[in-house]
Design an enzyme around this catalytic site. Sequence first.
Site, PDB file in Angstrom:
ATOM      1  N   CYS A   1      10.187   8.541  -0.813  1.00 23.13           N
ATOM      2  CA  CYS A   1       9.224   7.485  -1.121  1.00 23.13           C
ATOM      3  C   CYS A   1       8.551   7.837  -2.442  1.00 23.13           C
ATOM      4  O   CYS A   1       8.097   8.968  -2.625  1.00 23.13           O
ATOM      5  CB  CYS A   1       8.193   7.397   0.016  1.00 23.13           C
ATOM      6  SG  CYS A   1       6.851   6.259  -0.313  1.00 23.13           S
TER       7      CYS A   1
ATOM      8  N   ARG B   1      17.355   1.107   3.365  1.00 23.94           N
ATOM      9  CA  ARG B   1      15.941   0.910   2.954  1.00 23.94           C
ATOM     10  C   ARG B   1      15.337   2.230   2.452  1.00 23.94           C
ATOM     11  O   ARG B   1      15.236   2.451   1.241  1.00 23.94           O
ATOM     12  CB  ARG B   1      15.130   0.305   4.110  1.00 23.94           C
ATOM     13  CG  ARG B   1      13.760  -0.240   3.697  1.00 23.94           C
ATOM     14  CD  ARG B   1      12.690   0.813   3.536  1.00 23.94           C
ATOM     15  NE  ARG B   1      12.449   1.589   4.741  1.00 23.94           N
ATOM     16  CZ  ARG B   1      11.659   2.644   4.770  1.00 23.94           C
ATOM     17  NH1 ARG B   1      11.019   3.055   3.676  1.00 23.94           N
ATOM     18  NH2 ARG B   1      11.504   3.346   5.881  1.00 23.94           N
ATOM     19  N   ASP B   2      14.952   3.104   3.340  1.00 25.29           N
ATOM     20  CA  ASP B   2      14.345   4.380   2.925  1.00 25.29           C
ATOM     21  C   ASP B   2      15.304   5.120   1.984  1.00 25.29           C
ATOM     22  O   ASP B   2      14.898   5.717   0.982  1.00 25.29           O
ATOM     23  CB  ASP B   2      14.056   5.234   4.171  1.00 25.29           C
ATOM     24  CG  ASP B   2      12.996   6.306   3.951  1.00 25.29           C
ATOM     25  OD1 ASP B   2      12.880   6.792   2.817  1.00 25.29           O
ATOM     26  OD2 ASP B   2      12.290   6.655   4.913  1.00 25.29           O
TER      27      ASP B   2
ATOM     28  N   HIS C   1      11.615  13.426   7.528  1.00 30.25           N
ATOM     29  CA  HIS C   1      12.263  13.776   6.262  1.00 30.25           C
ATOM     30  C   HIS C   1      12.574  15.279   6.312  1.00 30.25           C
ATOM     31  O   HIS C   1      11.960  16.034   7.070  1.00 30.25           O
ATOM     32  CB  HIS C   1      11.372  13.374   5.081  1.00 30.25           C
ATOM     33  CG  HIS C   1      11.382  11.887   4.853  1.00 30.25           C
ATOM     34  ND1 HIS C   1      12.070  11.293   3.827  1.00 30.25           N
ATOM     35  CD2 HIS C   1      10.821  10.872   5.551  1.00 30.25           C
ATOM     36  CE1 HIS C   1      11.929   9.977   3.894  1.00 30.25           C
ATOM     37  NE2 HIS C   1      11.167   9.693   4.935  1.00 30.25           N
TER      38      HIS C   1
HETATM   39  P1  HMG Z   1      -1.786  -4.758  -3.992  1.00 29.73           P
HETATM   40  O1  HMG Z   1      -1.606  -4.649  -5.449  1.00 29.73           O
HETATM   41  O2  HMG Z   1      -3.055  -4.253  -3.400  1.00 29.73           O
HETATM   42  O3  HMG Z   1      -1.547  -6.237  -3.457  1.00 29.73           O
HETATM   43  O4  HMG Z   1      -0.544  -4.068  -3.285  1.00 29.73           O
HETATM   44  P2  HMG Z   1      -2.119  -7.632  -3.831  1.00 29.73           P
HETATM   45  O5  HMG Z   1      -2.159  -8.422  -2.564  1.00 29.73           O
HETATM   46  O6  HMG Z   1      -3.356  -7.507  -4.666  1.00 29.73           O
HETATM   47  O7  HMG Z   1      -0.941  -8.229  -4.749  1.00 29.73           O
HETATM   48  C1  HMG Z   1      -0.598  -7.672  -5.995  1.00 29.73           C
HETATM   49  C2  HMG Z   1       0.697  -8.314  -6.470  1.00 29.73           C
HETATM   50  O8  HMG Z   1       1.754  -8.007  -5.553  1.00 29.73           O
HETATM   51  C3  HMG Z   1       0.631  -9.837  -6.544  1.00 29.73           C
HETATM   52  O9  HMG Z   1       1.528 -10.240  -7.559  1.00 29.73           O
HETATM   53  C4  HMG Z   1       1.196 -10.248  -5.202  1.00 29.73           C
HETATM   54  O10 HMG Z   1       1.752 -11.536  -5.227  1.00 29.73           O
HETATM   55  C5  HMG Z   1       2.288  -9.217  -5.004  1.00 29.73           C
HETATM   56  P3  HMG Z   1       1.016 -10.572  -9.059  1.00 29.73           P
HETATM   57  O11 HMG Z   1       0.029 -11.671  -8.864  1.00 29.73           O
HETATM   58  O12 HMG Z   1       0.407  -9.284  -9.567  1.00 29.73           O
HETATM   59  O13 HMG Z   1       2.273 -10.942  -9.736  1.00 29.73           O
HETATM   60  N1  HMG Z   1       2.584  -8.987  -3.596  1.00 29.73           N
HETATM   61  C6  HMG Z   1       3.817  -9.059  -3.066  1.00 29.73           C
HETATM   62  N2  HMG Z   1       5.006  -9.339  -3.621  1.00 29.73           N
HETATM   63  C7  HMG Z   1       6.076  -9.340  -2.799  1.00 29.73           C
HETATM   64  N3  HMG Z   1       6.011  -9.064  -1.478  1.00 29.73           N
HETATM   65  C8  HMG Z   1       4.832  -8.777  -0.899  1.00 29.73           C
HETATM   66  C9  HMG Z   1       3.681  -8.773  -1.715  1.00 29.73           C
HETATM   67  N4  HMG Z   1       2.371  -8.536  -1.460  1.00 29.73           N
HETATM   68  C10 HMG Z   1       1.711  -8.691  -2.612  1.00 29.73           C
HETATM   69  N5  HMG Z   1       4.783  -8.491   0.393  1.00 29.73           N
HETATM   70  C11 HMG Z   1       0.974  -3.951  -1.463  1.00 29.73           C
HETATM   71  C12 HMG Z   1      -0.476  -3.970  -1.897  1.00 29.73           C
HETATM   72  C13 HMG Z   1       0.982  -3.561  -0.003  1.00 29.73           C
HETATM   73  C14 HMG Z   1       1.589  -5.325  -1.648  1.00 29.73           C
HETATM   74  C15 HMG Z   1       1.757  -2.924  -2.345  1.00 29.73           C
HETATM   75  O14 HMG Z   1       1.036  -1.732  -2.422  1.00 29.73           O
HETATM   76  C16 HMG Z   1       3.122  -2.653  -1.800  1.00 29.73           C
HETATM   77  O15 HMG Z   1       3.996  -3.500  -1.836  1.00 29.73           O
HETATM   78  N6  HMG Z   1       3.357  -1.424  -1.264  1.00 29.73           N
HETATM   79  C17 HMG Z   1       4.616  -1.096  -0.658  1.00 29.73           C
HETATM   80  C18 HMG Z   1       4.880   0.353  -0.859  1.00 29.73           C
HETATM   81  C19 HMG Z   1       6.191   0.716  -0.211  1.00 29.73           C
HETATM   82  O16 HMG Z   1       7.056  -0.120   0.020  1.00 29.73           O
HETATM   83  N7  HMG Z   1       6.367   2.032   0.071  1.00 29.73           N
HETATM   84  C20 HMG Z   1       7.578   2.531   0.641  1.00 29.73           C
HETATM   85  C21 HMG Z   1       7.746   2.150   2.064  1.00 29.73           C
HETATM   86  S1  HMG Z   1       6.745   3.117   3.173  1.00 29.73           S
HETATM   87  C22 HMG Z   1       7.685   4.556   3.438  1.00 29.73           C
HETATM   88  O17 HMG Z   1       8.664   4.792   2.761  1.00 29.73           O
HETATM   89  C23 HMG Z   1       7.314   5.458   4.574  1.00 29.73           C
HETATM   90  C24 HMG Z   1       8.244   5.294   5.778  1.00 29.73           C
HETATM   91  O18 HMG Z   1       9.602   5.558   5.430  1.00 29.73           O
HETATM   92  C25 HMG Z   1       7.808   6.234   6.900  1.00 29.73           C
HETATM   93  C26 HMG Z   1       7.628   7.679   6.427  1.00 29.73           C
HETATM   94  O19 HMG Z   1       8.572   8.258   5.874  1.00 29.73           O
HETATM   95  O20 HMG Z   1       6.507   8.169   6.622  1.00 29.73           O
HETATM   96  C27 HMG Z   1       8.215   3.857   6.341  1.00 29.73           C
HETATM   97 MG    MG Z   2      10.509   7.538   5.302  1.00 40.16          MG
END
Ligand code: HMG
Ligand code: MG
Length: 302
Positions: free
Chosen positions: A237, A13-14, A206
């Site tokens: 990320c 994943r990450d 990280h």
């Molecule tokens: P948004 O644009 O505010 O969401 O995004 P929305 O609810 O307005 O939806 C926009 C579009 O996304 C729509 O589609 C939804 O259907 C779709 P459209 O009508 O435009 O075609 N949508 C989804 N599609 C699939 N699965 C879903 C989903 N939700 C909405 N679950 C949202 C908000 C949270 C969805 C977006 O910003 C997002 O997906 N962010 C994820 C970012 C991410 O994955 N970042 C990396 C992981 S975190 C990380 O790496 C840190 C970590 O490792 C710890 C660390 O290192 O600190 C964990």
């Molecule tokens: Mg991370």
Amino acid sequence: MSEVVRIIEMGPRDGLQNERTPIGVAARIAFIEAVVAAGLTTIEVGAFVSPKAIPQMVGSDEVLRGVSRLAGEFHVLVPNLKGYEAARAAGAKVVSVFAAASEGFSRANINCSIAESIERFRPVVARAEADGVRVRGYVSCVLGCPYDGEIKPQAVVDVAKALWDLGCYEISLGDTIGVGTPAKARELLRAVAGAVPIATLAMHFHDTYGQALANLYAGLEEGARTIDAAAGGLGGCPFAPGATGNVATEDVVYMLEGLGVATGIDMTKLVAATNAISDQLGRKPASRVVAALNAKSRRAAN
Ligand code: HMG
Ligand code: MG
């Protein structure tokens, strides 16, 4: 140190979410099979997030279904109810919600404030509880934020406590951009352990500035016993500019074994898993231990 330390493998994943070379479902499943064969038992295998935000995680449903026959605990990220429902439909038994200690990162990563994110997770945790699904919680940017700079420990305590009060069984503290140093990591763990039991805290560091192992050691001394790591030091990320990968699983295993902590991990098999995925990504593993062992194998072959 003779106690049990849990390692949660983040590679699929990450590790892959920020890679330019797209890795298909079959190759992701093969990577997971390889880390399971090496002895890792808890693995984060995908994310049910917007495909616009992270196209690399498209197909996480197929990945999760594809690994369900393997022995292990498989985690996936869900940012909202939509993601939870998709994860559940694919058979998820453990999901992770992810918040941040900084407003800047919360907005960039999940497009809402910290307070809004907690409210977004509330129905996810309630639904998961009803379904018998366990929920892990992340707090990102615990030792610094690419947008907001310095982060006060109290900001992390507040978010960790909010996730704990929601019902998360474990809180993973993410040094997302790898800027922490041991004294700060220690101070942070002490502060958070005042609000959430230390046994339920995970360290997700990280390694951008090469401090992750030292920070983990400080955390182990504080009593933390869960480490997030990625094979070969993969990771990053797209919303954390400049950050490099997670601490490498091989480096963590080498350190733990040296401390007398048996990990049950077969280093040779783990290095093979890392070399295989690194070849597909067309890059050298960041792990120092992998580099040393690969060089040793080359010397032995000559
Ligand atoms: P948004 O644009 O505010 O969401 O995004 P929305 O609810 O307005 O939806 C926009 C579009 O996304 C729509 O589609 C939804 O259907 C779709 P459209 O009508 O435009 O075609 N949508 C989804 N599609 C699939 N699965 C879903 C989903 N939700 C909405 N679950 C949202 C908000 C949270 C969805 C977006 O910003 C997002 O997906 N962010 C994820 C970012 C991410 O994955 N970042 C990396 C992981 S975190 C990380 O790496 C840190 C970590 O490792 C710890 C660390 O290192 O600190 C964990
Ligand atoms: Mg991370």
